[in-house]
Design a protein around this motif. Sequence first.
Motif, PDB file in Angstrom:
ATOM      1  N   LEU A  53       0.833  -1.199   0.000  1.00 31.97           N
ATOM      2  CA  LEU A  53       0.000   0.000   0.000  1.00 31.97           C
ATOM      3  C   LEU A  53       0.866   1.248   0.000  1.00 31.97           C
ATOM      4  CD1 LEU A  53      -2.749   1.436   0.291  1.00 31.97           C
ATOM      5  CD2 LEU A  53      -2.485   1.202   2.762  1.00 31.97           C
ATOM      6  N   ALA A  54       1.919   1.263   0.812  1.00 35.73           N
ATOM      7  CA  ALA A  54       2.822   2.415   0.839  1.00 35.73           C
ATOM      8  C   ALA A  54       3.481   2.607  -0.520  1.00 35.73           C
ATOM      9  CB  ALA A  54       3.871   2.228   1.929  1.00 35.73           C
ATOM     10  N   TYR A  55       3.852   1.518  -1.165  1.00 32.39           N
ATOM     11  CA  TYR A  55       4.449   1.612  -2.494  1.00 32.39           C
ATOM     12  C   TYR A  55       3.477   2.239  -3.486  1.00 32.39           C
ATOM     13  CZ  TYR A  55       6.235   0.061  -7.034  1.00 32.39           C
ATOM     14  OH  TYR A  55       6.663   0.033  -8.332  1.00 32.39           O
ATOM     15  N   LEU A  56       2.215   1.828  -3.418  1.00 35.37           N
ATOM     16  CA  LEU A  56       1.205   2.354  -4.331  1.00 35.37           C
ATOM     17  C   LEU A  56       1.002   3.855  -4.104  1.00 35.37           C
ATOM     18  CD1 LEU A  56      -0.825   1.298  -6.496  1.00 35.37           C
ATOM     19  CD2 LEU A  56      -2.502   1.181  -4.664  1.00 35.37           C
ATOM     20  N   ILE A  57       0.871   4.269  -2.848  1.00 35.29           N
ATOM     21  CA  ILE A  57       0.684   5.692  -2.548  1.00 35.29           C
ATOM     22  C   ILE A  57       1.898   6.491  -3.007  1.00 35.29           C
ATOM     23  CG2 ILE A  57       0.458   7.361  -0.662  1.00 35.29           C
ATOM     24  CD1 ILE A  57      -1.175   5.292   0.849  1.00 35.29           C
ATOM     25  N   ARG A  58       3.087   5.955  -2.799  1.00 32.49           N
ATOM     26  CA  ARG A  58       4.300   6.679  -3.188  1.00 32.49           C
ATOM     27  C   ARG A  58       4.368   6.891  -4.692  1.00 32.49           C
ATOM     28  NH1 ARG A  58       9.418   5.161  -4.779  1.00 32.49           N
ATOM     29  NH2 ARG A  58       8.918   2.954  -4.482  1.00 32.49           N
ATOM     30  N   ARG A  59       3.917   5.914  -5.470  1.00 32.91           N
ATOM     31  CA  ARG A  59       3.986   6.041  -6.923  1.00 32.91           C
ATOM     32  C   ARG A  59       2.954   7.020  -7.483  1.00 32.91           C
ATOM     33  NH1 ARG A  59       8.623   4.771  -8.913  1.00 32.91           N
ATOM     34  NH2 ARG A  59       7.591   4.712 -10.941  1.00 32.91           N
ATOM     35  N   TYR A  60       1.852   7.217  -6.771  1.00 37.45           N
ATOM     36  CA  TYR A  60       0.810   8.104  -7.273  1.00 37.45           C
ATOM     37  C   TYR A  60       0.840   9.492  -6.641  1.00 37.45           C
ATOM     38  CZ  TYR A  60      -1.656   4.829 -10.268  1.00 37.45           C
ATOM     39  OH  TYR A  60      -1.998   3.987 -11.305  1.00 37.45           O
ATOM     40  N   THR A  61       1.773   9.757  -5.746  1.00 35.97           N
ATOM     41  CA  THR A  61       1.838  11.062  -5.081  1.00 35.97           C
ATOM     42  C   THR A  61       3.293  11.475  -4.927  1.00 35.97           C
ATOM     43  OG1 THR A  61       1.877  10.018  -2.884  1.00 35.97           O
ATOM     44  CG2 THR A  61      -0.278  10.636  -3.750  1.00 35.97           C
ATOM     45  N   ARG A  62       3.505  12.611  -4.267  1.00 39.40           N
ATOM     46  CA  ARG A  62       4.850  13.061  -3.925  1.00 39.40           C
ATOM     47  C   ARG A  62       4.801  13.690  -2.538  1.00 39.40           C
ATOM     48  NH1 ARG A  62       5.610  18.192  -8.083  1.00 39.40           N
ATOM     49  NH2 ARG A  62       3.483  18.999  -7.944  1.00 39.40           N
ATOM     50  N   VAL A  63       5.962  14.070  -2.029  1.00 37.66           N
ATOM     51  CA  VAL A  63       6.032  14.618  -0.678  1.00 37.66           C
ATOM     52  C   VAL A  63       5.101  15.821  -0.552  1.00 37.66           C
ATOM     53  CG1 VAL A  63       7.539  15.796   0.977  1.00 37.66           C
ATOM     54  CG2 VAL A  63       8.358  13.785  -0.250  1.00 37.66           C
ATOM     55  N   GLY A  64       4.290  15.820   0.501  1.00 39.26           N
ATOM     56  CA  GLY A  64       3.364  16.912   0.738  1.00 39.26           C
ATOM     57  C   GLY A  64       2.016  16.756   0.092  1.00 39.26           C
ATOM     58  N   SER A  65       1.817  15.731  -0.738  1.00 36.19           N
ATOM     59  CA  SER A  65       0.530  15.532  -1.402  1.00 36.19           C
ATOM     60  C   SER A  65      -0.559  15.214  -0.385  1.00 36.19           C
ATOM     61  CB  SER A  65       0.621  14.388  -2.423  1.00 36.19           C
ATOM     62  OG  SER A  65       1.483  14.726  -3.486  1.00 36.19           O
ATOM     63  N   VAL A  66      -1.790  15.577  -0.731  1.00 31.85           N
ATOM     64  CA  VAL A  66      -2.946  15.329   0.117  1.00 31.85           C
ATOM     65  C   VAL A  66      -3.597  14.015  -0.299  1.00 31.85           C
ATOM     66  CG1 VAL A  66      -5.231  16.155   0.804  1.00 31.85           C
ATOM     67  CG2 VAL A  66      -3.340  17.770   0.550  1.00 31.85           C
ATOM     68  N   VAL A  67      -3.747  13.094   0.659  1.00 32.38           N
ATOM     69  CA  VAL A  67      -4.322  11.771   0.407  1.00 32.38           C
ATOM     70  C   VAL A  67      -5.636  11.664   1.176  1.00 32.38           C
ATOM     71  CG1 VAL A  67      -3.986   9.287   0.612  1.00 32.38           C
ATOM     72  CG2 VAL A  67      -2.031  10.766   0.092  1.00 32.38           C
ATOM     73  N   LEU A  68      -6.725  11.442   0.452  1.00 27.29           N
ATOM     74  CA  LEU A  68      -8.048  11.315   1.054  1.00 27.29           C
ATOM     75  C   LEU A  68      -8.525   9.886   0.913  1.00 27.29           C
ATOM     76  CD1 LEU A  68     -10.742  12.420   2.213  1.00 27.29           C
ATOM     77  CD2 LEU A  68     -11.400  12.967  -0.157  1.00 27.29           C
ATOM     78  N   ASP A  69      -8.762   9.228   2.043  1.00 33.49           N
ATOM     79  CA  ASP A  69      -9.339   7.883   2.042  1.00 33.49           C
ATOM     80  C   ASP A  69     -10.774   7.996   2.537  1.00 33.49           C
ATOM     81  OD1 ASP A  69      -9.834   5.161   2.098  1.00 33.49           O
ATOM     82  OD2 ASP A  69      -8.994   4.938   4.104  1.00 33.49           O
ATOM     83  N   LEU A  70     -11.733   7.730   1.668  1.00 36.22           N
ATOM     84  CA  LEU A  70     -13.143   7.907   2.027  1.00 36.22           C
ATOM     85  C   LEU A  70     -13.610   6.893   3.062  1.00 36.22           C
ATOM     86  CD1 LEU A  70     -14.817   8.747  -1.405  1.00 36.22           C
ATOM     87  CD2 LEU A  70     -13.951  10.294   0.353  1.00 36.22           C
TER      88      LEU A  70
END
Length: 248
Positions: A53-70
Motif C-alpha cells: 500500500l505504501a508503495y502504491l501511494i508513493r507512486r501516485y503522489t509526492r512529498v506533501g501531497s494530500v491523500v483522502l481515504d473515504l
Amino acid sequence: MPNNPFTNRAAPPVTRSEPVPVGLFLAARSGPRRAGFARPGVPDWHGLSPVDLAYLIRRYTRVGSVVLDLDGHPTVAAAARYLRRAPAKLVTRRGVTRLQVVPPPARVDRPRRVVSGSGRGADLIMLTLPRAGANSLDPHGLTHAMTGWRRLLRPGGHLLAALTAQGPEPGTVGHRSTVIAAARAAGLLYHQHIPLLLVPLPERDPRTDPNPAAEPDRRLRHGRHLPAFRDLLAFAGTTSTTEEATRG
C-alpha cells in the motif's frame, strides 16, 4: 500522470487507441514484508499489505501531497504520514463539504510542505466499491457519485477504487465495466487496472495435474469459487483549458 507503478517509463496519456496498462500485485507465499510504519495489528488494505500500500501511494503522489481515504482506513493514514504525505478527511459544515488535513499525532513529523491539494483538492482519493449511495452495478447512481469525487480531486490527481463485491449473476454487466463507464461519464480518465492477488499462485496449472483428486479443493465454498483476486482501478482527473490558464 505519474510514472506507471510497474514500469520505469512514464505512462503515456490514455487514448481510445491505446490499451490501459495492467499491473499486478502478487500475494506473498510467506509472511509479507514489514513496513517501517506498520505496528503489530495494522491491517491490510482490502487484501493489499501495508508495504505494498505504501508503495502504491508513493507512486501516485509526492512529498506533501494530500491523500483522502473515504473509508478512513488506519493503514492509509499511517502510510501517508510515513511517506510525508498529508492524510485528509471530509468535513461538512452548513451544507458545504470540504477537505480537511488530519493533524498528525505529536510524535509524528508534519510533511515538509504541501506541494498541491491544499484548498484545491486531493492529490489522491482512495475508496472501495460498492458503498452507500454508490452501487457498482448502478451506473446512474455511480456516475453521480463519481462526479462528486472528481470535484474533490485537484487537476491531474488520481482516484483509486478497490472493488470488493463478488461477480454479478450470469448475463449481467460486471462491476468493473460499470465502474469504468461511470467514471468516464463523470469526466475521469481510465488510467490503470491493477489486480490484487489474494492467494499465492499455484506451483503448477491445476489442469495439468495428473491426479487432481488427490488434492482437496480448498478453492470452493458452498459450491462457489473463493475470490482469488480483487480489482483495483485507477482513474486520473482532467484539467480543463480554463484551469490550465489559471495555473499558468
